[in-house]
Design a protein around this motif. Structure first.
Motif, PDB file in Angstrom:
ATOM      1  N   ALA A   1      26.421   3.174  15.387  1.00  0.00           N
ATOM      2  CA  ALA A   1      26.356   4.173  13.938  1.00  0.00           C
ATOM      3  C   ALA A   1      24.985   3.692  13.153  1.00  0.00           C
ATOM      4  O   ALA A   1      24.596   4.308  12.185  1.00  0.00           O
ATOM      5  CB  ALA A   1      27.581   4.015  13.245  1.00  0.00           C
ATOM      6  N   ASN A   2      24.721   2.315  13.658  1.00  0.00           N
ATOM      7  CA  ASN A   2      23.671   1.706  12.636  1.00  0.00           C
ATOM      8  C   ASN A   2      22.327   2.579  13.100  1.00  0.00           C
ATOM      9  O   ASN A   2      21.881   2.785  14.366  1.00  0.00           O
ATOM     10  CB  ASN A   2      23.451   0.355  12.984  1.00  0.00           C
ATOM     11  CG  ASN A   2      22.313  -0.375  12.178  1.00  0.00           C
ATOM     12  OD1 ASN A   2      21.206   0.084  11.968  1.00  0.00           O
ATOM     13  ND2 ASN A   2      22.634  -1.533  11.671  1.00  0.00           N
ATOM     14  N   ARG A   3      21.281   3.040  12.361  1.00  0.00           N
ATOM     15  CA  ARG A   3      20.213   3.572  12.753  1.00  0.00           C
ATOM     16  C   ARG A   3      19.297   2.760  13.512  1.00  0.00           C
ATOM     17  O   ARG A   3      18.281   3.703  13.980  1.00  0.00           O
ATOM     18  CB  ARG A   3      19.558   4.226  11.317  1.00  0.00           C
ATOM     19  CG  ARG A   3      18.984   2.985  10.456  1.00  0.00           C
ATOM     20  CD  ARG A   3      18.261   3.637   9.278  1.00  0.00           C
ATOM     21  NE  ARG A   3      19.197   4.382   8.379  1.00  0.00           N
ATOM     22  CZ  ARG A   3      18.710   5.000   7.347  1.00  0.00           C
ATOM     23  NH1 ARG A   3      17.436   4.950   7.005  1.00  0.00           N
ATOM     24  NH2 ARG A   3      19.692   5.797   6.644  1.00  0.00           N
ATOM     25  N   ASN A   4      19.312   1.669  13.533  1.00  0.00           N
ATOM     26  CA  ASN A   4      18.201   0.843  14.310  1.00  0.00           C
ATOM     27  C   ASN A   4      18.923   0.657  15.736  1.00  0.00           C
ATOM     28  O   ASN A   4      18.099  -0.301  16.633  1.00  0.00           O
ATOM     29  CB  ASN A   4      18.070  -0.486  13.587  1.00  0.00           C
ATOM     30  CG  ASN A   4      17.458  -0.433  12.182  1.00  0.00           C
ATOM     31  OD1 ASN A   4      16.907   0.203  11.827  1.00  0.00           O
ATOM     32  ND2 ASN A   4      18.136  -1.338  11.441  1.00  0.00           N
ATOM     33  N   VAL A   5      20.084   1.042  16.010  1.00  0.00           N
ATOM     34  CA  VAL A   5      20.618   0.818  17.380  1.00  0.00           C
ATOM     35  C   VAL A   5      20.591   2.276  18.336  1.00  0.00           C
ATOM     36  O   VAL A   5      20.828   3.203  17.859  1.00  0.00           O
ATOM     37  CB  VAL A   5      22.047   0.559  17.505  1.00  0.00           C
ATOM     38  CG1 VAL A   5      22.544   0.271  18.801  1.00  0.00           C
ATOM     39  CG2 VAL A   5      22.161  -0.809  16.579  1.00  0.00           C
ATOM     40  N   LYS A   6      19.732   2.093  19.343  1.00  0.00           N
ATOM     41  CA  LYS A   6      19.646   3.253  20.182  1.00  0.00           C
ATOM     42  C   LYS A   6      20.592   3.591  21.272  1.00  0.00           C
ATOM     43  O   LYS A   6      20.516   4.831  21.770  1.00  0.00           O
ATOM     44  CB  LYS A   6      18.086   3.350  20.574  1.00  0.00           C
ATOM     45  CG  LYS A   6      17.161   3.604  19.132  1.00  0.00           C
ATOM     46  CD  LYS A   6      15.765   3.289  19.905  1.00  0.00           C
ATOM     47  CE  LYS A   6      14.681   3.345  18.847  1.00  0.00           C
ATOM     48  NZ  LYS A   6      13.417   3.413  19.393  1.00  0.00           N
ATOM     49  N   ASN A   7      21.075   2.489  21.905  1.00  0.00           N
ATOM     50  CA  ASN A   7      21.951   2.703  22.889  1.00  0.00           C
ATOM     51  C   ASN A   7      23.218   2.434  23.011  1.00  0.00           C
ATOM     52  O   ASN A   7      23.658   1.444  22.145  1.00  0.00           O
ATOM     53  CB  ASN A   7      21.196   1.564  24.341  1.00  0.00           C
ATOM     54  CG  ASN A   7      19.664   1.850  24.797  1.00  0.00           C
ATOM     55  OD1 ASN A   7      19.333   2.911  24.849  1.00  0.00           O
ATOM     56  ND2 ASN A   7      19.211   0.884  24.809  1.00  0.00           N
ATOM     57  N   LEU A   8      24.066   3.157  23.509  1.00  0.00           N
ATOM     58  CA  LEU A   8      25.460   3.050  23.556  1.00  0.00           C
ATOM     59  C   LEU A   8      26.165   2.262  24.563  1.00  0.00           C
ATOM     60  O   LEU A   8      25.929   2.772  25.668  1.00  0.00           O
ATOM     61  CB  LEU A   8      26.288   4.300  23.106  1.00  0.00           C
ATOM     62  CG  LEU A   8      27.974   4.558  23.253  1.00  0.00           C
ATOM     63  CD1 LEU A   8      28.295   3.653  21.964  1.00  0.00           C
ATOM     64  CD2 LEU A   8      28.364   5.619  22.909  1.00  0.00           C
ATOM     65  N   ALA A   9      26.782   1.250  24.140  1.00  0.00           N
ATOM     66  CA  ALA A   9      27.683   0.704  25.335  1.00  0.00           C
ATOM     67  C   ALA A   9      29.241   0.886  25.235  1.00  0.00           C
ATOM     68  O   ALA A   9      29.593   1.867  24.232  1.00  0.00           O
ATOM     69  CB  ALA A   9      27.462  -0.780  25.154  1.00  0.00           C
ATOM     70  N   GLY A  10      29.838   0.248  25.960  1.00  0.00           N
ATOM     71  CA  GLY A  10      31.355   0.451  25.734  1.00  0.00           C
ATOM     72  C   GLY A  10      32.009   1.328  26.870  1.00  0.00           C
ATOM     73  O   GLY A  10      31.239   1.628  27.610  1.00  0.00           O
ATOM     74  N   THR A  11      33.087   1.797  26.702  1.00  0.00           N
ATOM     75  CA  THR A  11      33.954   2.352  27.827  1.00  0.00           C
ATOM     76  C   THR A  11      33.694   3.867  27.574  1.00  0.00           C
ATOM     77  O   THR A  11      34.372   4.466  27.062  1.00  0.00           O
ATOM     78  CB  THR A  11      35.651   2.134  27.546  1.00  0.00           C
ATOM     79  OG1 THR A  11      35.870   0.769  27.301  1.00  0.00           O
ATOM     80  CG2 THR A  11      36.151   2.689  29.043  1.00  0.00           C
ATOM     81  N   LEU A  12      32.428   4.308  27.928  1.00  0.00           N
ATOM     82  CA  LEU A  12      32.070   5.730  27.907  1.00  0.00           C
ATOM     83  C   LEU A  12      32.881   6.599  28.670  1.00  0.00           C
ATOM     84  O   LEU A  12      33.037   7.789  28.186  1.00  0.00           O
ATOM     85  CB  LEU A  12      30.405   5.838  28.136  1.00  0.00           C
ATOM     86  CG  LEU A  12      29.695   4.717  27.423  1.00  0.00           C
ATOM     87  CD1 LEU A  12      28.226   5.264  27.800  1.00  0.00           C
ATOM     88  CD2 LEU A  12      30.023   4.838  25.977  1.00  0.00           C
ATOM     89  N   ALA A  13      33.178   6.438  29.839  1.00  0.00           N
ATOM     90  CA  ALA A  13      34.105   7.230  30.629  1.00  0.00           C
ATOM     91  C   ALA A  13      35.489   7.424  29.726  1.00  0.00           C
ATOM     92  O   ALA A  13      35.879   8.514  29.956  1.00  0.00           O
ATOM     93  CB  ALA A  13      34.484   6.516  31.938  1.00  0.00           C
ATOM     94  N   LEU A  14      36.045   6.578  29.035  1.00  0.00           N
ATOM     95  CA  LEU A  14      37.121   6.745  28.316  1.00  0.00           C
ATOM     96  C   LEU A  14      36.872   7.602  27.050  1.00  0.00           C
ATOM     97  O   LEU A  14      37.620   8.658  27.043  1.00  0.00           O
ATOM     98  CB  LEU A  14      37.704   5.429  27.775  1.00  0.00           C
ATOM     99  CG  LEU A  14      38.897   5.623  26.603  1.00  0.00           C
ATOM    100  CD1 LEU A  14      39.993   6.125  26.942  1.00  0.00           C
ATOM    101  CD2 LEU A  14      38.771   4.417  25.741  1.00  0.00           C
ATOM    102  N   LEU A  15      35.818   7.688  26.565  1.00  0.00           N
ATOM    103  CA  LEU A  15      35.285   8.473  25.363  1.00  0.00           C
ATOM    104  C   LEU A  15      35.101   9.830  25.826  1.00  0.00           C
ATOM    105  O   LEU A  15      35.517  10.791  25.102  1.00  0.00           O
ATOM    106  CB  LEU A  15      33.968   7.780  24.631  1.00  0.00           C
ATOM    107  CG  LEU A  15      33.364   8.717  23.586  1.00  0.00           C
ATOM    108  CD1 LEU A  15      34.244   8.686  22.325  1.00  0.00           C
ATOM    109  CD2 LEU A  15      32.230   8.082  23.072  1.00  0.00           C
TER     110      LEU A  15
END
Length: 364
Positions: free
Chosen positions: A149-163
């Motif tokens: 959610a920070n504007r300086n972060v471009k890549n999403l990690a985590g359990t994307l299959a769950l999301l």
């Protein structure tokens, strides 16, 4: 890594057998819907802000989507030979568990690397089944969403299959073609799909898990009362140095209750800035308080009446329309520009030159 039959008993005792079955399926992430939901994420409440109210991934979703245990403590290989001894089987079981932790549950931007902090836990296979994998995985997903959610972060990690699976189950509008076979865990129900989606409107499916065809495939352990009542617990979610709050009181409609005006969210901005790196002198005093919240999780279970139509109350919608930022664009960008008249000072801003009509050819 192949899921060998001799490994499965160790995965079962560790509480990871159901999520291990997801490794047999191929996931293709549909980036546009995930990006749209990420843009609606509010770190201070751990919820997605929608025109109809708030929604989020909860411990209930963790149980249904991945089949992970909720209650408990907070916290490349060759093909295994057919004649492997039991100590060798345990080595492969530990390797498979490390693969699940690093790629399926707690994936980060490093790709397929796994943190060394897991080694002491995997060493004792008998103790792995006592941990709350569901709450830790949900905590890590919250933390990754808060970071992106920070504007300086471009890549999403985590359990994307769950999301992604949560989006498909909670928002039928986003479902691609082929969502007609329900498997267990529910996240494996859409492993081969077509992703040509045209989104006209967004509607939430509040009663996503009560259908008879869903109940028939759910493992009985998931529906045990000592686990299901924790779905309604407002408590701290802990994954090593990451601490997030389970704001289930803001999404009662997802659990079958009527959502009323929410209380102010707990301020955990200090915890969001901690990632376990650097000085750790703050760990003892801070962690003690939040571990107490998890230890008292059974005392923080919400009680509310289940209703046939679990939709927000009128007072909630009135409040939500007044205080929520329901759209990313500014209000002025949502107004039809054709309704605005020409400003009185328009000639001052710039001269409008009307070219003279050219003379046509004279055929007379």
């Amino acid at each position: 890594m192949i899921l060998h039959d001799r490994i499965m008993p160790y995965l079962d005792s560790a509480g990871l057998l159901h999520v291990a079955r997801l490794n047999d399926y191929w996931f293709k992430l549909d980036e546009p819907p995930i990006s749209a939901f990420v843009e609606q994420w509010h770190p201070e409440t751990h919820t997605f802000h929608m025109p109809f109210g708030e929604c989020t991934v909860t411990l209930q979703d963790m149980a249904y989507q991945f089949g992970l245990p909720i209650d408990g403590f907070p916290n490349r290989f060759r093909v295994m030979p057919t004649d492997a001894t039991e100590p060798t089987v345990q080595v492969y079981a530990r390797g498979y568990i490390m693969m699940l932790l690093s790629m399926m549950l707690f994936g980060d931007k490093s790709g397929a690397r796994v943190h060394l902090r897991w080694l002491p836990y995997v060493a004792d296979l008998d103790e792995l089944g006592k941990y709350s994998w569901g709450s830790a995985t949900l905590c890590w997903l919250y933390r990754c969403l808060c970071r992106v959610a920070n504007r300086n972060v471009k890549n999403l990690a985590g359990t994307l299959a769950l999301l992604q699976s949560w989006i498909f189950w909670r928002f039928p509008t986003f479902r691609p073609r082929g969502f007609d076979v329900i498997l267990w865990p529910l996240a494996s129900s859409h492993h081969v799909l077509s992703f040509d989606i045209t989104i006209l409107h967004v509607t939430v499916y509040l009663d996503a898990y009560s259908a008879l065809e869903v109940i028939q495939v759910v493992h009985p352990d998931i529906l045990r009362p000592e686990h299901t009542h924790l779905w309604k617990s407002t408590t701290a979610l802990i994954y090593f140095s990451s601490i997030e709050w389970h704001h289930v009181d803001r999404v009662l409609s997802q659990l079958g209750g009527v959502q009323h005006v929410s209380k102010p969210a707990i301020n955990i901005d200090f915890l969001l800035s901690k990632d376990g790196q650097g000085p750790t002198h703050w760990f003892p005093e801070v962690f003690a308080t939040w571990h107490e919240c998890w230890d008292q999780r059974h005392q923080s279970v919400l009680t509310f009446q289940l209703v046939p139509d679990p939709r927000p109350s009128v007072e909630y919608l009135d409040w939500w329309y007044r205080v929520a930022c329901r759209f990313l664009s500014h209000d002025r960008d949502l107004v039809d520009p054709r309704q605005a008249g020409i400003p009185a000072d328009a000639p001052v801003r710039g001269h409008i030159v009307v070219p003279a009509r050219q003379q046509g050819p004279n055929f007379a």
